[in-house]
Design a protein around this motif. Structure first.
Motif, mmCIF file in Angstrom:
data_model
loop_
_atom_site.group_PDB
_atom_site.id
_atom_site.type_symbol
_atom_site.label_atom_id
_atom_site.label_comp_id
_atom_site.label_asym_id
_atom_site.label_seq_id
_atom_site.Cartn_x
_atom_site.Cartn_y
_atom_site.Cartn_z
ATOM 1 N N ARG A 156 40.824 6.597 39.189
ATOM 2 C CA ARG A 156 39.392 6.286 39.138
ATOM 3 C C ARG A 156 38.552 7.510 39.489
ATOM 4 O O ARG A 156 37.539 7.802 38.840
ATOM 5 C CB ARG A 156 39.092 5.136 40.102
ATOM 6 N N THR A 157 38.978 8.265 40.482
ATOM 7 C CA THR A 157 38.246 9.468 40.895
ATOM 8 C C THR A 157 38.268 10.526 39.805
ATOM 9 O O THR A 157 37.241 11.135 39.477
ATOM 10 C CB THR A 157 38.848 10.031 42.192
ATOM 11 N N LEU A 158 39.440 10.756 39.216
ATOM 12 C CA LEU A 158 39.544 11.777 38.167
ATOM 13 C C LEU A 158 38.803 11.361 36.904
ATOM 14 O O LEU A 158 38.155 12.193 36.253
ATOM 15 C CB LEU A 158 41.016 12.052 37.857
ATOM 16 N N PHE A 159 38.860 10.098 36.541
ATOM 17 C CA PHE A 159 38.138 9.636 35.356
ATOM 18 C C PHE A 159 36.635 9.876 35.506
ATOM 19 O O PHE A 159 35.956 10.263 34.555
ATOM 20 C CB PHE A 159 38.401 8.156 35.114
ATOM 21 N N LEU B 262 35.155 12.231 37.182
ATOM 22 C CA LEU B 262 34.883 13.658 37.008
ATOM 23 C C LEU B 262 35.091 14.089 35.559
ATOM 24 O O LEU B 262 34.329 14.893 35.025
ATOM 25 C CB LEU B 262 35.784 14.472 37.939
ATOM 26 N N LEU B 263 36.117 13.553 34.916
ATOM 27 C CA LEU B 263 36.387 13.903 33.530
ATOM 28 C C LEU B 263 35.275 13.417 32.606
ATOM 29 O O LEU B 263 35.007 14.030 31.568
ATOM 30 C CB LEU B 263 37.726 13.299 33.096
ATOM 31 N N ALA B 264 34.616 12.328 32.980
ATOM 32 C CA ALA B 264 33.517 11.807 32.168
ATOM 33 C C ALA B 264 32.352 12.780 32.105
ATOM 34 O O ALA B 264 31.509 12.684 31.201
ATOM 35 C CB ALA B 264 33.054 10.462 32.717
ATOM 36 N N GLU B 265 32.296 13.723 33.055
ATOM 37 C CA GLU B 265 31.223 14.720 33.080
ATOM 38 C C GLU B 265 31.595 15.974 32.292
ATOM 39 O O GLU B 265 30.791 16.904 32.196
ATOM 40 C CB GLU B 265 30.892 15.080 34.526
ATOM 41 N N MET B 266 32.816 16.020 31.736
ATOM 42 C CA MET B 266 33.268 17.163 30.947
ATOM 43 C C MET B 266 33.188 16.809 29.463
ATOM 44 O O MET B 266 33.936 15.944 28.999
ATOM 45 C CB MET B 266 34.715 17.528 31.315
ATOM 46 N N PRO B 267 32.303 17.430 28.711
ATOM 47 C CA PRO B 267 32.177 17.090 27.283
ATOM 48 C C PRO B 267 33.487 17.206 26.513
ATOM 49 O O PRO B 267 33.775 16.385 25.635
ATOM 50 C CB PRO B 267 31.133 18.094 26.778
ATOM 51 N N GLN B 268 34.302 18.226 26.841
ATOM 52 C CA GLN B 268 35.539 18.432 26.082
ATOM 53 C C GLN B 268 36.583 17.357 26.355
ATOM 54 O O GLN B 268 37.589 17.253 25.646
ATOM 55 C CB GLN B 268 36.129 19.812 26.360
ATOM 56 N N ALA B 269 36.361 16.532 27.400
ATOM 57 C CA ALA B 269 37.324 15.483 27.736
ATOM 58 C C ALA B 269 36.991 14.155 27.075
ATOM 59 O O ALA B 269 37.739 13.184 27.225
ATOM 60 C CB ALA B 269 37.397 15.303 29.256
ATOM 61 N N GLY C 98 37.076 12.899 24.024
ATOM 62 C CA GLY C 98 38.037 12.307 23.100
ATOM 63 C C GLY C 98 39.258 11.751 23.803
ATOM 64 O O GLY C 98 39.672 10.609 23.551
ATOM 65 N N ALA C 99 39.866 12.547 24.686
ATOM 66 C CA ALA C 99 41.060 12.094 25.406
ATOM 67 C C ALA C 99 40.729 10.931 26.342
ATOM 68 O O ALA C 99 41.536 10.014 26.518
ATOM 69 C CB ALA C 99 41.665 13.250 26.203
ATOM 70 N N LEU C 100 39.541 10.967 26.932
ATOM 71 C CA LEU C 100 39.139 9.888 27.831
ATOM 72 C C LEU C 100 38.960 8.579 27.052
ATOM 73 O O LEU C 100 39.379 7.511 27.504
ATOM 74 C CB LEU C 100 37.848 10.270 28.548
ATOM 75 N N LEU D 198 45.858 12.401 34.664
ATOM 76 C CA LEU D 198 46.368 13.765 34.504
ATOM 77 C C LEU D 198 46.570 14.098 33.028
ATOM 78 O O LEU D 198 46.333 15.232 32.598
ATOM 79 C CB LEU D 198 47.689 13.922 35.257
ATOM 80 N N ALA D 199 46.987 13.108 32.258
ATOM 81 C CA ALA D 199 47.174 13.334 30.828
ATOM 82 C C ALA D 199 45.845 13.618 30.136
ATOM 83 O O ALA D 199 45.773 14.478 29.253
ATOM 84 C CB ALA D 199 47.854 12.119 30.199
ATOM 85 N N VAL D 200 44.787 12.928 30.539
ATOM 86 C CA VAL D 200 43.469 13.217 29.968
ATOM 87 C C VAL D 200 43.073 14.657 30.271
ATOM 88 O O VAL D 200 42.561 15.381 29.406
ATOM 89 C CB VAL D 200 42.410 12.235 30.515
#
Length: 433
Positions: free
Chosen positions: A328-331, A333-340, A342-344, A368-370
């Motif tokens: 949940r924590t990593l998701f 943060l990843l939601a704030e990365m434009p390049q992520a 698609g994988a998200l 981690l896979a995202v």
């Protein structure tokens, strides 16, 4: 007084006794409040106790939930470790009583590691690899075959670093801490640069004095390091430092119980971590997400997994009834990365698709896979992050175990072979007399 008839033609004597809330909590190894949380989520059913005071629970249903979640009270004879490092409770986890996700969000990996080891927060601390240890580790790693995996390289690097430390058998607290602070950056420094990553001679920024996450970045991907991406990697490292008595941590504590030096403790942990059900699980999730992106939907990919009897990676965790807090924590943060993006989206598609089949939530392997897919990292990158990060946790457990009675983990085997006396075996190919 005679038994009265129970529903279904039986008697109360033959029907399993229902459990009170307190008894259900003890059987599950959780607080009573958590039992009611299970009820509210639809994971348990309850009935009003006679007289309207409290609730009762079906014994078989409680035992089934305990098997699914892995949460149960220790049974008599179970090997129990008293630890002040990590607590997992009510779908959250804590380092020395502090919410681990909050620590990871606010502090760098090295700072969280120090907190875990000493209970002291040291803002700005950096770990430095000794020149002799780093040179020996690099020579050993460079001698490996090209197809060697990252965990192979880390295991070899640990052994090489140990040979350069004549004080490694000193198990005093300060000596172990000094070894730990030098070993972690040595492991990172010994890893080769990612394929096509620019070397320092080609103009890549020198990361030797930077935090561990920035040092690790060019070992994982050829893409230039940007602050948001390195921050996510740093958070991932901090989140994964420890997770109670995972299989690799138990191996590390067994080694420490025999008073193995800290390098050998880390070697023991690395040996277990490489299994597909532990540190290598994120690589399976990486390959799955890559396939989802290629095929444009999670449905056919999930269907293939189920059709061939393979479990869908990145979903479910025996210690959590909802989403893994690390994921949940990593998701977030990843939601704030434009390049992520698609994988998200692919990861969320997997979770939604599987929800039609089983109520499984995302775990940290999927997160981690995202990260690895969106940042151009290889499939084994998550395993590398896991191994480097968990090194600090193994050291924390070793520090605790060194203070316990040595060799206390000596279980007795339950022999199931032929009863003696048996005749001497006859060598193969020779006729019996």
């Amino acid at each position: 007084m005679k038994d009265q008839a129970a529903p279904g033609g039986g008697t109360e004597a033959t029907s399993p006794r229902r459990l009170s809330t307190r008894e259900a909590a003890e059987r599950l190894g959780v607080k009573p409040e958590t039992v009611y949380a299970y009820v509210s989520r639809g994971q348990l059913s309850s009935s009003r106790a006679p007289g309207g005071r409290g609730s009762t629970f079906d014994t078989a249903e409680i035992d089934a939930l305990a098997r699914r979640t892995g949460r149960r009270a220790p049974a008599p004879g179970d090997l129990v470790f008293r630890t002040g490092i990590t607590l997992i409770e009510d779908d959250r986890y804590y380092f020395r009583g502090v919410d681990a996700t909050e620590l990871a969000r606010q502090y760098a990996y090295e700072e969280v590691a120090e907190w875990l080891w000493t209970g002291e927060l040291r803002p700005g601390i950096r770990f430095t690899a000794p020149a002799e240890a780093l040179a020996a580790a690099r020579r050993a790693v460079d001698a490996l075959p090209a197809h060697s995996g990252s965990t192979d390289r880390l295991r070899v690097a640990v052994v090489a670093a140990a040979t350069t430390d004549p004080l490694r058998f000193d198990l005093s607290r300060e000596a172990v801490l000094a070894a730990a602070r030098s070993l972690v950056p040595t492991l990172v420094g010994a890893l080769p640069m990612a394929a096509d990553a620019p070397s320092a001679a080609e103009g890549a920024p020198d990361a030797s004095g930077a935090g561990l996450a920035r040092q690790l970045w060019p070992k994982l991907t050829a893409r230039p390091a940007d602050e948001p991406s390195v921050a996510v990697l740093d958070t991932a490292l901090a989140l994964l430092i420890d997770h109670d008595l995972a299989a690799s941590t138990l191996a590390a504590r067994v080694a420490a119980s025999a008073h193995a030096h800290p390098y050998a403790v880390v070697s023991a942990g690395l040996g277990v971590l490489e299994g597909p059900l532990h540190g290598a699980a994120s690589g399976l999730a990486h390959r799955m997400l890559t396939e989802v992106l290629e095929r444009g939907s999670a449905a056919p990919v999930v269907a293939d997994h189920l059709r061939t009897g393979r479990r869908v990676p990145g979903l479910g965790h025996r210690l959590y009834t909802s989403e893994d807090p690390r994921a949940r924590t990593l998701f977030a943060l990843l939601a704030e990365m434009p390049q992520a993006a698609g994988a998200l989206a692919a990861a969320r598609d997997v979770v939604t698709t599987m929800a039609r089949h089983a109520p499984l939530h995302a775990n940290v392997d999927l997160a981690l896979a995202v990260l690895s897919v969106s940042c151009g990292m290889p499939a084994e990158a998550g395993e590398t992050v896991f191994a480097v990060s968990r090194t600090a946790g193994w050291i924390a457990h070793a520090l605790e175990e060194y203070g316990e009675r040595p060799l206390r983990m000596r279980p007795s085997g339950q022999y199931g072979g032929p009863r003696p006396p048996q005749p001497l075996p006859v060598p193969s190919g020779e006729p019996s007399q």
